[in-house]
Design a protein around this motif. Sequence first.
Motif, short mmCIF file in Angstrom:
data_model
loop_
_atom_site.label_atom_id
_atom_site.label_comp_id
_atom_site.label_asym_id
_atom_site.label_seq_id
_atom_site.Cartn_x
_atom_site.Cartn_y
_atom_site.Cartn_z
N ARG A 80 41.12 48.61 38.08
CA ARG A 80 41.70 49.86 38.60
C ARG A 80 43.01 50.20 37.89
N GLY A 81 43.88 49.20 37.74
CA GLY A 81 45.15 49.42 37.06
C GLY A 81 44.96 49.80 35.60
N TYR A 82 44.03 49.15 34.96
CA TYR A 82 43.73 49.43 33.55
C TYR A 82 43.27 50.87 33.37
N LEU A 83 42.34 51.29 34.22
CA LEU A 83 41.85 52.68 34.16
C LEU A 83 42.96 53.68 34.44
N THR B 269 28.40 35.87 40.14
CA THR B 269 27.99 37.27 40.19
C THR B 269 27.93 37.90 38.81
N PHE B 270 26.89 38.68 38.60
CA PHE B 270 26.82 39.62 37.50
C PHE B 270 26.78 40.99 38.16
N SER B 271 27.58 41.93 37.70
CA SER B 271 27.53 43.26 38.29
C SER B 271 27.94 44.30 37.26
N GLU B 272 27.59 45.52 37.57
CA GLU B 272 28.00 46.64 36.75
C GLU B 272 28.61 47.67 37.67
N ARG B 273 29.80 48.09 37.35
CA ARG B 273 30.55 49.02 38.19
C ARG B 273 30.73 50.33 37.44
N THR B 274 30.37 51.44 38.07
CA THR B 274 30.61 52.74 37.46
C THR B 274 31.94 53.29 37.96
N PHE B 275 32.53 54.14 37.17
CA PHE B 275 33.78 54.79 37.57
C PHE B 275 33.71 56.25 37.20
N ALA B 276 34.40 57.06 37.98
CA ALA B 276 34.46 58.50 37.73
C ALA B 276 35.84 59.00 38.05
N TRP C 87 37.67 29.32 38.59
CA TRP C 87 36.81 30.50 38.61
C TRP C 87 37.41 31.56 37.70
N TYR C 88 36.54 32.29 37.00
CA TYR C 88 36.96 33.35 36.08
C TYR C 88 36.21 34.63 36.41
N GLY C 89 36.86 35.74 36.19
CA GLY C 89 36.24 37.05 36.30
C GLY C 89 36.51 37.80 35.02
N VAL C 90 35.47 38.42 34.47
CA VAL C 90 35.59 39.12 33.20
C VAL C 90 35.04 40.53 33.35
N ALA C 91 35.81 41.52 32.88
CA ALA C 91 35.34 42.90 32.75
C ALA C 91 35.09 43.09 31.26
N LEU C 92 33.82 43.06 30.88
CA LEU C 92 33.46 42.95 29.47
C LEU C 92 33.98 44.09 28.60
N GLU C 93 33.74 45.33 28.97
CA GLU C 93 34.13 46.45 28.11
C GLU C 93 35.64 46.62 27.98
N PHE C 94 36.40 46.07 28.92
CA PHE C 94 37.85 46.22 28.90
C PHE C 94 38.55 44.95 28.41
N ASN C 95 37.78 43.88 28.19
CA ASN C 95 38.35 42.59 27.79
C ASN C 95 39.44 42.11 28.75
N ILE C 96 39.17 42.25 30.03
CA ILE C 96 40.08 41.75 31.06
C ILE C 96 39.50 40.45 31.59
N GLU D 74 38.69 35.34 45.44
CA GLU D 74 40.01 35.67 44.90
C GLU D 74 39.89 36.33 43.53
N VAL D 75 39.04 35.77 42.68
CA VAL D 75 38.87 36.31 41.33
C VAL D 75 38.24 37.70 41.38
N MET D 76 37.31 37.93 42.29
CA MET D 76 36.70 39.26 42.42
C MET D 76 37.76 40.29 42.77
N ILE D 77 38.66 39.96 43.68
CA ILE D 77 39.73 40.88 44.08
C ILE D 77 40.70 41.11 42.92
N LEU D 78 41.10 40.03 42.26
CA LEU D 78 42.01 40.17 41.12
C LEU D 78 41.41 41.02 40.01
N LEU D 79 40.13 40.82 39.73
CA LEU D 79 39.47 41.58 38.68
C LEU D 79 39.37 43.06 39.05
#
Length: 103
Positions: free
Chosen positions: A51-54, A96-103, A23-32, A41-46
């Motif tokens: 969070r750490g990247y931000l 899963t496909f999702s979009e997460r906002t951050f502030a 299983w793979y998890g990708v955060a597209l805009e951050f290339n993670i 497990e992958v959802m939690i790791l991603l």
Amino acid sequence: MKYRNTLQKGSVRNIIFREGKTWYGVALEFNIVEAGDDAQEVMILLEEAVRGYLASARKSKLSISVLNQKSDAEYENLWRGRNNPRLIPSPIQVHTFSERTFA
């Protein structure tokens, strides 16, 4: 759609998928990219990686370019195919496909 993230706010697109037994998890805009034995497990790791990247980007006051990276074409194709399963290559099982906002 073009994303314009800043250190204060923005969004990141995520895809969780399986290819073969992994299983793979990708955060597209951050290339993670994270990998694991199951989707949860992958959802939690991603999530932890994002969070750490931000936090690191904000603490170091990095250029916003690190929050607006060009993602790999394979992942963009998966994202574009999210509403049309025929566009997703057959050995890939998307969880899963999702979009997460951050502030």
